[in-house]
Scaffold this motif. Structure first.
Motif, short mmCIF file in Angstrom:
data_model
loop_
_atom_site.label_atom_id
_atom_site.label_comp_id
_atom_site.label_asym_id
_atom_site.label_seq_id
_atom_site.Cartn_x
_atom_site.Cartn_y
_atom_site.Cartn_z
N HIS A 9 -9.62 -32.59 11.83
CA HIS A 9 -9.88 -32.34 13.24
C HIS A 9 -9.93 -30.85 13.55
N ALA A 13 -13.10 -29.02 15.22
CA ALA A 13 -12.94 -28.19 16.41
C ALA A 13 -13.49 -26.78 16.17
N ASN A 16 -17.29 -26.98 16.15
CA ASN A 16 -17.79 -27.14 17.52
C ASN A 16 -17.68 -25.83 18.29
N ARG A 17 -16.59 -25.12 18.11
CA ARG A 17 -16.40 -23.85 18.81
C ARG A 17 -17.50 -22.85 18.43
N ALA A 42 -23.19 -27.03 26.72
CA ALA A 42 -22.84 -28.21 25.93
C ALA A 42 -24.10 -28.88 25.36
N VAL A 47 -22.93 -30.75 21.80
CA VAL A 47 -21.60 -31.34 21.91
C VAL A 47 -21.47 -31.96 23.30
N SER A 48 -20.47 -32.80 23.46
CA SER A 48 -20.24 -33.40 24.76
C SER A 48 -19.61 -32.39 25.71
N THR A 51 -15.93 -32.16 25.12
CA THR A 51 -15.57 -31.31 23.98
C THR A 51 -15.57 -29.84 24.39
N LEU A 52 -16.57 -29.44 25.14
CA LEU A 52 -16.64 -28.05 25.59
C LEU A 52 -15.49 -27.75 26.56
N LYS A 54 -12.65 -29.00 26.81
CA LYS A 54 -11.34 -28.97 26.14
C LYS A 54 -11.03 -27.58 25.60
N GLN A 55 -12.06 -26.88 25.13
CA GLN A 55 -11.85 -25.54 24.58
C GLN A 55 -12.05 -24.45 25.63
#
Length: 216
Positions: A9, A13, A16-17, A42, A47-48, A51-52, A54-55
């Protein structure tokens, strides 16, 4: 199993970042801060929105991360030179800093902040380091190591680091931001860095005589 899942995970992450920051940089530079939305970033990153978010819960936090990422070193952290040659170590760190300042995205992103900040309080409230943080940390460690080796005496490494990098940025970066045709050759940049290093050596280096008295 838990460790493997956690590592997986973390890897996802991180990937994705990287996608988000690359997409954000392209959109901020193309469309400006105002016309770039988190939803568009996004979509461009693949990415969803969850997801965006969250960061990066706000656009200002995403923009700050984009600026810092544009100035990051390729390996994530510039290694501090070994102590022993104060001038040479300063020149090595100074040249690395000058390289960061001359990256096109750093200049373009800063122009975006200057242009957009008056209309967006959230930008004015952020502290942007423009990629200098890794170099500042490196320089801070290096100044401490030279002080411990008694090659220099730096009582306030933070202030000394800011002074050194400021001397470089004043010539290498800020004039280019104001004057679009400002250009320095590689030799010019090295000369600026070496001059700044000489100033630091004159201010902070300990002479052989001083070291002998301290030891005695």
């Amino acid at each position: 199993m838990t460790r493997e899942t956690s590592a997986y995970h973390r890897g996802v992450a991180a990937a994705n970042r990287a996608l988000i920051l690359e997409a954000a940089a392209a959109l901020f530079l193309k469309s400006g801060y105002d016309r770039t939305s988190l939803a568009k970033v996004a979509e461009a990153a693949g990415v969803s929105k969850a997801t965006l978010f969250k960061q990066f819960p706000t656009k200002a936090s995403l923009f700050e991360a984009t600026v810092l990422a544009a100035g990051a070193t390729t390996d994530g952290e510039f290694e501090a030179p070994a102590p022993g040659d104060f001038r040479a170590g300063l020149v090595a760190v100074g040249l690395a800093y000058a390289d960061i300042l001359r990256r096109p995205r750093i200049e373009e992103l800063l122009r975006t902040i200057i242009a957009e900040a008056p209309r967006f309080p959230e930008l004015r409230e952020r502290t942007f380091d423009f990629g200098t943080l890794p170099v500042l940390r490196t320089l801070h460690r290096y100044l401490i190591s030279e002080t411990e080796a008694e090659a220099a005496r730096v009582d306030d490494p933070d202030a000394a680091a800011a002074q050194f990098l400021g001397m470089i940025a004043t010539v290498v970066f800020w004039p280019r931001l104001v004057h679009g045709n400002w250009s320095l050759s590689e030799d010019d940049v090295r000369h600026v860095v070496e001059d700044a290093a000489e100033t630091m050596v004159a201010r902070y280096a300990r002479t052989h005589e001083a070291r002998g008295l301290a030891g005695g």
